[in-house]
Design a protein around this motif. Structure first.
Motif, PDB file in Angstrom:
ATOM      1  N   TYR A 122      42.501  35.727  30.657  1.00  0.00           N
ATOM      2  CA  TYR A 122      41.760  36.644  31.539  1.00  0.00           C
ATOM      3  C   TYR A 122      40.560  37.242  30.814  1.00  0.00           C
ATOM      4  O   TYR A 122      39.433  37.233  31.314  1.00  0.00           O
ATOM      5  CB  TYR A 122      42.691  37.754  32.031  1.00  0.00           C
ATOM      6  N   ALA A 145      37.495  35.508  32.728  1.00  0.00           N
ATOM      7  CA  ALA A 145      37.580  36.032  34.095  1.00  0.00           C
ATOM      8  C   ALA A 145      36.359  36.850  34.486  1.00  0.00           C
ATOM      9  O   ALA A 145      35.900  36.792  35.629  1.00  0.00           O
ATOM     10  CB  ALA A 145      38.835  36.873  34.254  1.00  0.00           C
ATOM     11  N   ARG A 202      40.425  37.148  40.868  1.00  0.00           N
ATOM     12  CA  ARG A 202      41.359  37.450  39.767  1.00  0.00           C
ATOM     13  C   ARG A 202      42.811  37.316  40.210  1.00  0.00           C
ATOM     14  O   ARG A 202      43.656  36.864  39.454  1.00  0.00           O
ATOM     15  CB  ARG A 202      41.129  38.871  39.266  1.00  0.00           C
ATOM     16  N   TYR A 207      44.258  34.504  38.043  1.00  0.00           N
ATOM     17  CA  TYR A 207      44.607  35.129  36.757  1.00  0.00           C
ATOM     18  C   TYR A 207      45.852  36.011  36.815  1.00  0.00           C
ATOM     19  O   TYR A 207      46.135  36.731  35.868  1.00  0.00           O
ATOM     20  CB  TYR A 207      43.421  35.958  36.241  1.00  0.00           C
ATOM     21  N   PRO A 215      43.400  44.119  34.183  1.00  0.00           N
ATOM     22  CA  PRO A 215      44.064  42.995  34.848  1.00  0.00           C
ATOM     23  C   PRO A 215      45.379  43.444  35.469  1.00  0.00           C
ATOM     24  O   PRO A 215      46.129  44.235  34.899  1.00  0.00           O
ATOM     25  CB  PRO A 215      44.294  41.993  33.711  1.00  0.00           C
TER      26      PRO A 215
END
Length: 525
Positions: A271, A275, A342, A346, A411
Motif C-alpha cells: 500500500y 497506492a 484502495r 489494497y 489504510p
C-alpha cells in the motif's frame, strides 16, 4: 609378420580397454538421483504460469488503464526497443508434448493443449513484432538460423493449430479415459472430484473462444479468401456441439489469487509503495464516469480536490497518460485525479481474478462480428450480455449497491455509501443504447470491449486501439517517443547477431529495412 601381429594385438587390446573405459565413464556420469527428463505435468504447470500477464505492470500503462504520478516508481513512457519473445516457453511446450507422447501416444491432453499453447504464443509474439520464425523454429542445432514466416502465415498456421486442438479435445472427451495432472487453471481449481473430463471441456471452450478473438484480430483482412475469416467465425457460432464456447464467467480462463503464495500484485503489503502514486488513467476512468457507469466507483477513489460529492461521477477523473509525470504528480497531490481504488485493490491479498481469455470479451467479439455482417444474430443481445457480465465481475448490482472509499490517508479507514444503479437507466442512455449495425454501434461495442479488458488479458486492449482507434488514447510528452504511441516492438538484438540474413530479409520485406517501432505491420494495414 610377427611385428604386425604384435601391433594388431596391442591395437585390439587398446580398443577393448577404451571401450570398457567409455562404458564405465558413461555409467558413472549418470547421476541416479537426478532426473534426465521432466514429466509432462510439471512442464504444464510452468507453461501455464508463463502465460498470464499480471496487472500492475507495463501492460496496464500501455493499455492506458493506470499510470504513475511519481518518477521514482516509473514513468508512463512506452517502450523504445525490443520485445521479449516467449521461445523459451515454446520449448517447454514441445518438451511437454514429447514427454506425454512417450506414455500416452500422440493424441493426449498434453498434446491437445500443446497445439493451443503454440497458437496462443505465436499469435501473441507476432502481434508484438510481425513476421517470426515458426515453421523452422524450435529445431535447435538442426536449424540454428530458421527462416521467418510471414505474419499471415503465422495466423493461418495458428488457426489450424486451434482447429487441431479442438478436434483432439473433442476426441479425448468422447473417449472418457484421460488425465490432466498439473493443470491449475481448471483441473485443480474447479473440478472437486478431480474429473479430467471437466477440465478438458473447459479447455475446449477456451480454445474456441480464443479462436473468435484471433479472427477478430484479423478484421482488417476480412476480404482475404485464404483466411476465410467470416466463414471460420460462423462455423464456431453455428456448431456449438463441435465448437463449444464460454457461456458465463465461470468458464473464464483466468488466474485466481489467494492470501498465501500467489497474491494480487496490488495488495495491502505494498500500500505505501504505490497506492498513493498509482492513478487511474483518463482513458479508462473518464470513459466510465462519462457513461455514468458504477464501475468507476468500484475501481477508483474520488478526486476530492475537485469539490464534488464522493458519489458524484464528476469526482472520478483520471490522469492523462500523455501528461508529463511532474504535472501529474502535482495534480495528484492536489486531489485533482482519482487514485486507484484502495478498498478494491489494497484491502487484502486476493484482489480480482485476472482474465487471460474471458467470457465478457467473447460476447463483445460476437457483437462486433454481427455488427460487421460476418454472422447473423442480435449484436445488441451480445453487447448487453458482455456489459452485464462485467457488472457481475465488479459486483455492480441492478438496484442497491455499496461503494467504499478511503476516508483518510490511513489504510483501512474507509467510508461506505449506498448507491442505486439501475441497468435500465444505464442502457437507455443515448451513449450506451445500441445504435445499430453501423459505425456508431461498432464504436459502442469497441468501447465496452475496452472496458471489459481493463487490467486483464495482457496487451489486448492496446491491440484493439491499434486495430480500430477505439478508444482514443492519450498522447503527449508523458508517453515518450516524441508523443507518438509506437505500433510495434523491435526484434531482439539476438536475431541480428545469430540469424542476421533471415532477420534482414524480414525487416526489409515488412518495414523497408528499418526495424522501426512506429512502422505498421501486416495485420493493421
Amino acid at each position: 609378420m610377427k611385428t604386425n601381429k604384435i601391433t594388431g594385438i596391442l591395437f585390439l587390446t587398446m580398443v577393448i580397454a577404451f571401450s570398457s573405459c567409455t562404458k564405465t565413464f558413461e555409467k558413472y556420469a549418470v547421476n541416479p538421483n537426478q532426473p534426465t527428463s521432466v514429466p509432462a505435468y510439471l512442464l504444464l504447470r510452468q507453461i501455464e504460469n508463463d502465460l498470464v500477464v499480471f496487472p500492475g505492470g507495463d501492460a496496464d500503462k500501455f493499455c492506458q488503464f493506470t499510470l504513475s504520478t511519481y518518477t521514482y516508481y516509473g514513468t508512463n513512457e512506452y517502450w523504445t526497443g525490443a520485445a521479449n519473445l516467449e521461445y523459451g516457453t515454446l520449448r517447454n511446450v514441445v518438451a511437454m508434448e514429447k514427454e506425454a507422447a512417450k506414455t500416452s501416444g500422440d493424441v493426449n491432453p498434453y498434446s491437445a493443449l500443446a497445439n493451443f499453447f503454440k497458437a496462443y504464443i505465436f499469435v501473441n509474439m507476432s502481434l508484438k513484432v510481425g513476421d517470426l520464425p515458426m515453421t523452422d523454429a524450435l529445431k535447435g542445432l538442426e536449424n540454428p538460423t530458421p527462416k521467418y514466416d510471414t505474419q499471415k502465415q503465422i495466423f493461418m498456421q495458428s488457426l489450424q493449430l486451434l482447429e487441431d486442438a479442438n478436434t483432439q479435445l473433442g476426441s479425448l472427451i468422447a473417449s472418457s479415459n484421460t488425465s490432466l495432472l498439473g493443470d491449475f487453471y481448471f483441473y485443480e481449481r474447479i473440478s472437486n472430484a478431480k474429473d479430467p473430463l471437466t477440465a478438458l471441456k473447459q479447455w475446449q471452450k477456451v480454445v474456441n473462444t480464443y479462436k473468435l478473438r484471433v479472427l477478430i484480430e484479423l478484421s482488417k483482412k476480412e476480404s482475404d479468401p485464404e483466411l476465410n475469416i467470416k466463414q471460420k467465425f460462423a462455423d464456431v457460432l453455428n456448431n456449438p456441439t463441435k465448437y463449444p464456447i464460454m457461456s458465463d464467467l465461470g468458464d473464464n480462463w483466468e488466474y485466481v489469487y489467494n492470501d498465501a503464495y500467489n497474491q494480487y500484485p496490488n495488495n495491502k503489503n505494498n500500500y505505501g509503495f504505490d497506492a498513493l502514486r498509482l492513478c487511474v488513467a483518463a482513458t479508462w476512468l473518464n470513459t466510465l464516469s462519462g457513461l455514468n457507469d458504477l464501475r468507476a466507483m468500484k475501481v477508483a477513489d474520488p478526486a476530492r480536490g475537485l469539490g464534488f460529492p464522493d458519489t458524484s461521477f464528476k469526482s472520478f477523473v483520471g490522469g492523462p497518460n500523455g501528461e508529463d509525470v511532474s504535472v501529474l504528480g502535482g495534480k495528484n497531490v492536489a486531489g485533482l485525479y482519482s487514485t486507484i481504488g484502495r478498498k478494491r485493490y489494497y484491502d487484502g491479498f486476493k484482489g480480482e481474478n485476472t482474465f487471460i481469455v474471458g467470457y465478457p470479451e467473447m460476447c463483445l467479439n460476437i457483437a462486433e462480428a454481427i455488427n460487421r455482417g460476418w454472422v447473423a444474430g442480435s449484436a445488441d443481445t451480445w453487447y448487453q450480455k458482455g456489459i452485464k457480465a462485467m457488472f457481475a465481475f465488479y459486483g455492480v448490482n441492478d438496484g442497491a449497491n455499496t461503494v467504499s472509499f478511503l476516508k483518510t490517508a490511513a489504510p483501512g479507514d474507509y467510508v461506505t455509501y449506498s448507491v442505486t444503479f439501475n441497468y435500465s437507466d444505464y442502457f437507455s442512455q443515448p451513449s450506451v443504447q445500441y445504435a445499430g449495425n453501423n459505425a456508431a454501434g461498432l464504436n459502442q461495442i469497441l468501447t465496452q470491449r475496452y472496458l471489459a479488458l481493463a487490467r486483464n488479458s495482457g496487451f489486448e486492449a492496446y491491440y484493439q486501439w491499434r486495430r480500430t482507434g477505439v478508444p482514443a488514447f492519450s498522447t503527449g510528452p508523458g508517453i515518450g517517443n516524441s508523443g507518438v504511441i509506437p505500433l510495434r516492438y523491435q526484434y531482439p538484438a539476438s536475431e541480428l547477431s545469430t540469424n542476421k540474413d533471415n532477420y534482414t530479409a524480414a525487416v526489409t520485406s515488412q518495414y523497408g529495412g528499418n526495424d522501426n517501432i512506429n512502422a505498421q505491420m501486416w495485420i493493421i494495414k
